[in-house]
Design an enzyme around this catalytic site. Sequence first.
Site, PDB file in Angstrom:
ATOM      1  N   HIS A 148       0.837  -1.197   0.000  1.00  0.00           N
ATOM      2  CA  HIS A 148       0.000   0.000   0.000  1.00  0.00           C
ATOM      3  C   HIS A 148       0.874   1.250   0.000  1.00  0.00           C
ATOM      4  CE1 HIS A 148       0.744  -1.031   4.236  1.00  0.00           C
ATOM      5  NE2 HIS A 148       0.571   0.251   4.520  1.00  0.00           N
ATOM      6  N   HIS A 164       1.078   5.212   1.315  1.00  0.00           N
ATOM      7  CA  HIS A 164       0.580   6.223   2.243  1.00  0.00           C
ATOM      8  C   HIS A 164       0.589   7.584   1.568  1.00  0.00           C
ATOM      9  CE1 HIS A 164       0.869   3.916   6.104  1.00  0.00           C
ATOM     10  NE2 HIS A 164       1.725   3.202   5.367  1.00  0.00           N
TER      11      HIS A 164
END
Length: 135
Positions: free
Chosen positions: A96, A98
């Site tokens: 992922h 940020h």
Amino acid sequence: MFCAIVSGTAPASVVHEDEQLIAFCDLMPINPGHLLVVPKKHAANLAELPEETGALMFPLAQRLAARIRRSPLPCDGINLSVCDGRAAGQSVFHSHLHVVPRVAGDGLGFPLHVDVRVATRSDLDQVAGLLRAEP
């Protein structure tokens, strides 16, 4: 955890969703507006992340960063960050990205405060040689 959010079985404050990606508010935000851009198909790390999916994540993060800047949320800057592996700070093993709004004096230290030395050209050339694409 991300699998439950992607499947819709766990609650999330979603700001974007399409066929490949979902973006939602981080449960433990560094600052208000801290978002996670997550591929819907599981990839534990960057090595497992298909290039096509990775190529979609950064442009979405750019658009979300622009939304944050236009919003009333406090934002003096933005950090985009990927933690890849435990030693790099990865704690959720689903790749992922940020998107972190930054405010002057928020306490998140960048640049990182580590003991660094200026590399010699020889050191840099050696590393570059190790990392060049093979013919």
